[in-house]
Design a protein around this motif. Structure first.
Motif, PDB file in Angstrom:
ATOM      1  N   LEU A 162      47.084 -11.275  31.209  1.00 21.60           N
ATOM      2  CA  LEU A 162      47.024 -12.166  32.378  1.00 21.60           C
ATOM      3  C   LEU A 162      48.285 -12.039  33.219  1.00 21.60           C
ATOM      4  O   LEU A 162      48.220 -12.041  34.453  1.00 21.60           O
ATOM      5  CB  LEU A 162      46.803 -13.614  31.913  1.00 21.60           C
ATOM      6  N   TYR A 163      49.432 -11.896  32.582  1.00 22.47           N
ATOM      7  CA  TYR A 163      50.690 -11.845  33.337  1.00 22.47           C
ATOM      8  C   TYR A 163      50.695 -10.669  34.310  1.00 22.47           C
ATOM      9  O   TYR A 163      51.037 -10.827  35.498  1.00 22.47           O
ATOM     10  CB  TYR A 163      51.869 -11.740  32.355  1.00 22.47           C
ATOM     11  N   SER A 164      50.312  -9.497  33.830  1.00 18.99           N
ATOM     12  CA  SER A 164      50.409  -8.293  34.665  1.00 18.99           C
ATOM     13  C   SER A 164      49.585  -8.422  35.953  1.00 18.99           C
ATOM     14  O   SER A 164      50.122  -8.257  37.055  1.00 18.99           O
ATOM     15  CB  SER A 164      50.009  -7.054  33.848  1.00 18.99           C
ATOM     16  N   PRO A 165      48.276  -8.752  35.886  1.00 19.76           N
ATOM     17  CA  PRO A 165      47.526  -8.876  37.149  1.00 19.76           C
ATOM     18  C   PRO A 165      47.943 -10.094  37.980  1.00 19.76           C
ATOM     19  O   PRO A 165      47.904 -10.024  39.213  1.00 19.76           O
ATOM     20  CB  PRO A 165      46.065  -8.984  36.700  1.00 19.76           C
ATOM     21  N   ASN A 242      38.870 -13.200  35.859  1.00 19.74           N
ATOM     22  CA  ASN A 242      37.644 -13.365  35.076  1.00 19.74           C
ATOM     23  C   ASN A 242      37.883 -12.874  33.642  1.00 19.74           C
ATOM     24  O   ASN A 242      37.990 -11.676  33.408  1.00 19.74           O
ATOM     25  CB  ASN A 242      36.503 -12.592  35.744  1.00 19.74           C
ATOM     26  N   THR A 243      37.981 -13.807  32.726  1.00 21.73           N
ATOM     27  CA  THR A 243      38.325 -13.467  31.329  1.00 21.73           C
ATOM     28  C   THR A 243      37.106 -13.502  30.404  1.00 21.73           C
ATOM     29  O   THR A 243      37.264 -13.430  29.185  1.00 21.73           O
ATOM     30  CB  THR A 243      39.385 -14.438  30.758  1.00 21.73           C
ATOM     31  N   VAL A 244      35.915 -13.653  30.976  1.00 24.26           N
ATOM     32  CA  VAL A 244      34.735 -13.900  30.127  1.00 24.26           C
ATOM     33  C   VAL A 244      34.294 -12.624  29.399  1.00 24.26           C
ATOM     34  O   VAL A 244      34.208 -11.550  29.989  1.00 24.26           O
ATOM     35  CB  VAL A 244      33.596 -14.512  30.974  1.00 24.26           C
ATOM     36  N   MET A 265      38.723  -8.344  36.864  1.00 25.10           N
ATOM     37  CA  MET A 265      38.038  -8.371  35.579  1.00 25.10           C
ATOM     38  C   MET A 265      39.035  -8.024  34.490  1.00 25.10           C
ATOM     39  O   MET A 265      39.605  -6.925  34.495  1.00 25.10           O
ATOM     40  CB  MET A 265      36.899  -7.332  35.554  1.00 25.10           C
ATOM     41  N   VAL A 266      39.261  -8.964  33.596  1.00 25.89           N
ATOM     42  CA  VAL A 266      39.996  -8.608  32.380  1.00 25.89           C
ATOM     43  C   VAL A 266      39.070  -8.727  31.173  1.00 25.89           C
ATOM     44  O   VAL A 266      39.221  -8.011  30.196  1.00 25.89           O
ATOM     45  CB  VAL A 266      41.310  -9.400  32.196  1.00 25.89           C
ATOM     46  N   SER A 290      41.908  -4.715  35.217  1.00 27.52           N
ATOM     47  CA  SER A 290      43.295  -4.563  34.789  1.00 27.52           C
ATOM     48  C   SER A 290      43.339  -4.514  33.265  1.00 27.52           C
ATOM     49  O   SER A 290      42.607  -5.252  32.597  1.00 27.52           O
ATOM     50  CB  SER A 290      44.124  -5.743  35.314  1.00 27.52           C
ATOM     51  N   MET A 291      44.175  -3.635  32.739  1.00 28.69           N
ATOM     52  CA  MET A 291      44.299  -3.516  31.276  1.00 28.69           C
ATOM     53  C   MET A 291      45.716  -3.838  30.820  1.00 28.69           C
ATOM     54  O   MET A 291      46.676  -3.224  31.298  1.00 28.69           O
ATOM     55  CB  MET A 291      43.919  -2.103  30.834  1.00 28.69           C
TER      56      MET A 291
END
Ligand code: NAP
Ligand code: ZN
Ligand code: ZN
Length: 346
Positions: A162-165, A242-244, A265-266, A290-291
């Motif tokens: 989450l931090y990176s994006p 979007n973490t789903v 989208m993560v 993002s990865m």
């Protein structure tokens, strides 16, 4: 070789069970980490059940590792015995490609992920549900002194993912950020976006997590089961994380973006989801992915969390309870990350 105890899945969907294996002897730049804690990421479940295809077995999952340096190779300069350290989603990269050279090693084509992957020499990697791991010092992170090792473990994947994006897409004061899905990744997204100064909204399947979301730092909360949510919040957000982990109608969520907004989208569901160009064109919207994050960003994120006293909300388990924990993660019934106490392996 170093005798190692862990838990593994022998084939797809098999319950994890005790497994003995060997780690390599330390090379000059290797660090031996005595693993104390390992988080349970939904990616562990996707991969142990081969939901993304191509899983490698036997599989020792686990890529949210914290522990203590037990031994260092002859040329190691970054760490000494006794240091508090973390290991995340990858343990090596080629160091030669454009991505590696520009500090985006998480996108290296030859990335050695911590498990379900291969070292550069072709050896299969085995992850952190184990009592020790051997990792090149460049891929080991320093844990700030004020952060407890157990609740810090999830920062190594959920936190950095989450931090990176959030940083890349400019989450901060004056920005409206939505977090879809309040799970392991989502709850870190709320804490981090709030600490970065953004206005944070949680979009969850029900109203059940509303009080938790407020406590974690969310300014607003809506249930996606209520169709009114989608009319009320139309063209509202600058950024949607979007973490789903399951398939959702992305077109409906894209409508919630302002002009020039981005949905990142993560979460990585096991199925492709059709997106209409008509969901993007009318408001010049972007759909992105993002990865995790780079090594530099990981250390920056850990230091940011140290400064702001941010860790994960965790439920500690013994390794013997990991299969039951998987079932609870699938039911979205965890507050908000399981962390395995590796002392239970002994
Ligand atoms: P998690 O703890 O299970 O959280 C996922 C959340 O999604 C749940 O808490 C739930 O939130 C929501 N959800 C689950 N099933 C749903 C459904 N059928 N419909 C609507 N919402 C649903 O999982 P996680 O560990 O945070 O991982 C999330 C995803 O990110 C996984 O797919 C994982 O593989 C992926 N991931 C990606 C990266 C990356 O680098 N991009 C890194 C790590 C993980 P509510 O109850 O609030 O609705
Ligand atoms: Zn993960
Ligand atoms: Zn590379």
């Amino acid at each position: 070789m170093l005798k190692t105890k862990g838990y593994a899945a022998q084939v797809a969907k098999a319950p994890l069970a005790p497994y003995s294996f060997e780690r390599r002897e330390l090379r000059d730049h290797d660090v031996l980490v005595d693993i104390q804690y390992c988080g349970v990421c939904h990616s562990d479940i996707h991969q142990a059940r081969d939901e993304w295809g191509g899983s490698i077995f036997p599989m020792v999952p686990g890529h949210e590792i914290t522990g203590i340096v037990a031994r260092v190779g002859s040329q190691v300069t970054k760490f000494k015995v006794g240091d508090r350290v973390g290991v995340g989603v990858y343990v090596d990269s080629c160091r030669e490609c454009e991505e590696c050279k520009s500090g985006l090693e998480q996108y290296c084509d030859r990335l050695a992920q911590t498990y379900n992957s291969h070292e550069l020499d072709g050896t299969p990697t085995l992850g952190g549900y184990a009592d020790k791991i051997v990792v090149n010092e460049d891929f080991v992170l320093d844990i700030p002194e004020n952060l407890p090792l157990n609740a810090t473990a999830p920062l190594l994947c959920a936190g950095i993912t989450l931090y990176s994006p959030l940083v890349h897409w400019g989450a901060g004061p004056g920005k409206k950020v939505a977090v879809v899905g309040l799970g392991g990744l989502g709850h870190m997204g709320v804490k981090l976006a709030h600490a970065l100064g953004a206005e944070v909204t949680v979009l969850s399947q029900s109203m059940k997590k509303q009080a938790d979301a407020a406590r974690l730092g969310a300014d607003h909360y809506y249930s996606t089961a209520d169709p009114e949510t989608f009319t009320k919040l139309r063209r509202h957000f600058d950024l949607i994380m979007n973490t789903v982990s399951a398939p959702l109608d992305w077109n409906a969520y894209l409508q919630l973006l302002k002009v020039d907004g981005t949905m990142v989208m993560v979460g990585l569901p096991d199925r492709d989801i059709p997106v209409g160009a008509g969901s993007l064109i009318p408001s010049r919207r972007s759909l992105a992915g993002s990865m995790v994050g780079s090594l530099k960003e990981m250390q920056e994120m850990l230091d940011f969390c140290g400064k702001h006293d941010i860790v994960s909300d965790i439920e500690m388990i013994n390794i013997q309870d990991v299969n039951a924990a998987y079932e609870r993660v699938i039911r979205s019934d965890v507050k908000y990350r399981f962390v395995i106490d590796m002392a239970s392996l002994k």
